[in-house]
Design a protein around this motif. Structure first.
Motif, PDB file in Angstrom:
ATOM      1  N   SER A  29      -0.407   5.615   2.421  1.00 31.53           N
ATOM      2  CA  SER A  29       0.324   4.370   2.177  1.00 31.53           C
ATOM      3  C   SER A  29       1.831   4.611   2.015  1.00 31.53           C
ATOM      4  O   SER A  29       2.622   3.682   2.145  1.00 31.53           O
ATOM      5  N   SER A  30       2.222   5.850   1.754  1.00 25.68           N
ATOM      6  CA  SER A  30       3.636   6.195   1.608  1.00 25.68           C
ATOM      7  C   SER A  30       4.237   6.738   2.893  1.00 25.68           C
ATOM      8  O   SER A  30       5.401   7.161   2.908  1.00 25.68           O
ATOM      9  N   TYR A  31       3.462   6.739   3.955  1.00 25.50           N
ATOM     10  CA  TYR A  31       3.895   7.312   5.219  1.00 25.50           C
ATOM     11  C   TYR A  31       3.696   6.323   6.361  1.00 25.50           C
ATOM     12  O   TYR A  31       2.774   5.508   6.330  1.00 25.50           O
ATOM     13  N   SER A  32       4.555   6.449   7.330  1.00 17.71           N
ATOM     14  CA  SER A  32       4.292   5.826   8.618  1.00 17.71           C
ATOM     15  C   SER A  32       3.429   6.800   9.417  1.00 17.71           C
ATOM     16  O   SER A  32       3.645   8.019   9.366  1.00 17.71           O
ATOM     17  N   ILE A  50       1.943   2.754  12.900  1.00 18.05           N
ATOM     18  CA  ILE A  50       1.872   1.757  11.840  1.00 18.05           C
ATOM     19  C   ILE A  50       2.855   2.175  10.760  1.00 18.05           C
ATOM     20  O   ILE A  50       2.869   3.324  10.331  1.00 18.05           O
ATOM     21  N   PHE A  51       3.714   1.238  10.364  1.00 22.77           N
ATOM     22  CA  PHE A  51       4.748   1.567   9.395  1.00 22.77           C
ATOM     23  C   PHE A  51       4.223   1.465   7.978  1.00 22.77           C
ATOM     24  O   PHE A  51       3.370   0.633   7.662  1.00 22.77           O
ATOM     25  N   ARG A  52       4.777   2.313   7.107  1.00 21.70           N
ATOM     26  CA  ARG A  52       4.332   2.341   5.725  1.00 21.70           C
ATOM     27  C   ARG A  52       4.709   1.062   5.006  1.00 21.70           C
ATOM     28  O   ARG A  52       3.994   0.627   4.106  1.00 21.70           O
ATOM     29  N   ARG A  53       5.828   0.477   5.381  1.00 21.01           N
ATOM     30  CA  ARG A  53       6.255  -0.761   4.744  1.00 21.01           C
ATOM     31  C   ARG A  53       5.885  -1.935   5.639  1.00 21.01           C
ATOM     32  O   ARG A  53       6.342  -2.039   6.768  1.00 21.01           O
ATOM     33  N   GLY A  54       5.055  -2.779   5.136  1.00 23.52           N
ATOM     34  CA  GLY A  54       4.688  -3.975   5.883  1.00 23.52           C
ATOM     35  C   GLY A  54       3.512  -3.792   6.819  1.00 23.52           C
ATOM     36  O   GLY A  54       2.897  -4.767   7.244  1.00 23.52           O
ATOM     37  N   GLY A  55       3.200  -2.543   7.140  1.00 29.86           N
ATOM     38  CA  GLY A  55       2.058  -2.295   8.005  1.00 29.86           C
ATOM     39  C   GLY A  55       2.237  -2.763   9.431  1.00 29.86           C
ATOM     40  O   GLY A  55       1.268  -2.993  10.146  1.00 29.86           O
ATOM     41  N   HIS A  56       3.504  -2.911   9.869  1.00 25.89           N
ATOM     42  CA  HIS A  56       3.726  -3.358  11.242  1.00 25.89           C
ATOM     43  C   HIS A  56       3.233  -2.293  12.215  1.00 25.89           C
ATOM     44  O   HIS A  56       3.417  -1.097  12.002  1.00 25.89           O
ATOM     45  N   SER A  70      -5.297   0.567  12.539  1.00 22.10           N
ATOM     46  CA  SER A  70      -5.490   0.004  11.205  1.00 22.10           C
ATOM     47  C   SER A  70      -5.495   1.124  10.179  1.00 22.10           C
ATOM     48  O   SER A  70      -5.590   2.303  10.531  1.00 22.10           O
ATOM     49  N   ARG A  71      -5.363   0.739   8.937  1.00 20.07           N
ATOM     50  CA  ARG A  71      -5.366   1.742   7.873  1.00 20.07           C
ATOM     51  C   ARG A  71      -6.211   1.253   6.715  1.00 20.07           C
ATOM     52  O   ARG A  71      -6.286   0.054   6.449  1.00 20.07           O
ATOM     53  N   ASP A  72      -6.847   2.186   6.033  1.00 26.10           N
ATOM     54  CA  ASP A  72      -7.612   1.896   4.814  1.00 26.10           C
ATOM     55  C   ASP A  72      -7.017   2.774   3.729  1.00 26.10           C
ATOM     56  O   ASP A  72      -7.329   3.965   3.629  1.00 26.10           O
ATOM     57  N   ASN A  73      -6.148   2.192   2.940  1.00 27.06           N
ATOM     58  CA  ASN A  73      -5.447   2.972   1.925  1.00 27.06           C
ATOM     59  C   ASN A  73      -6.404   3.531   0.872  1.00 27.06           C
ATOM     60  O   ASN A  73      -6.179   4.624   0.338  1.00 27.06           O
ATOM     61  N   ALA A  74      -7.457   2.806   0.587  1.00 27.52           N
ATOM     62  CA  ALA A  74      -8.413   3.282  -0.414  1.00 27.52           C
ATOM     63  C   ALA A  74      -9.089   4.578   0.035  1.00 27.52           C
ATOM     64  O   ALA A  74      -9.401   5.439  -0.789  1.00 27.52           O
ATOM     65  N   LYS A  75      -9.286   4.704   1.340  1.00 19.96           N
ATOM     66  CA  LYS A  75      -9.919   5.911   1.880  1.00 19.96           C
ATOM     67  C   LYS A  75      -8.886   6.915   2.380  1.00 19.96           C
ATOM     68  O   LYS A  75      -9.272   7.987   2.858  1.00 19.96           O
ATOM     69  N   ASN A  76      -7.616   6.528   2.294  1.00 18.64           N
ATOM     70  CA  ASN A  76      -6.540   7.397   2.792  1.00 18.64           C
ATOM     71  C   ASN A  76      -6.799   7.811   4.242  1.00 18.64           C
ATOM     72  O   ASN A  76      -6.644   8.979   4.618  1.00 18.64           O
TER      73      ASN A  76
END
Length: 125
Positions: A29-32, A50-56, A70-76
């Motif tokens: 979540s802290s990285y693109s 996918i960008f870390r800010r905004g998820g664009h 897509s990203r799942d921050n809970a699962k990193n």
């Protein structure tokens, strides 16, 4: 830091695959994050980010409308859903991460700090 890419395989044209990239030692979540691919005899090319800010998300023209990042921050973990695969999608796919990526640099592999080991996708005709 380790990025572990998985999910590659052999699929017929028109089929689908979902690639995964799991991170350890960093928080996605802290990285693109981006996917690149490299076909035999060719240079590594940008696929999606996918960008870390905004998820664009941004996609190469060759995969736009067929691939979804897509990203799942809970699962990193990040995912690349690949649909309507074509033989020209055959390549080793790599995930990469960077903490300070800017839009103008997303297609430049040199900009990324961390890389996964790659997963092979083969699309048969």
């Amino acid at each position: 830091v380790q990025l572990q890419a998985s999910g590659g395989g052999l699929v017929q044209a028109g089929g689908s695959l979902r690639l995964s990239c799991a991170a350890s030692g960093l928080t996605f979540s802290s990285y693109s994050v981006a996917w690149f691919r490299q076909a035999p005899g060719k240079e590594r090319e940008f696929v999606a980010s996918i960008f870390r800010r905004g998820g664009h998300t941004y996609y190469a023209d060759s995969v736009k409308g067929r691939f979804t990042f897509s990203r799942d921050n809970a699962k990193n973990t990040v995912y690349l859903q690949m649909n309507s695969l074509k033989p020209e999608d055959t390549a080793v796919y790599y995930c990469a991460a960077d903490s300070s990526l800017i839009l103008s640099s997303i297609r430049d592999p040199v900009q990324y700090d961390y890389w996964g080991q790659g997963t092979l996708v083969t699309v048969s005709s």
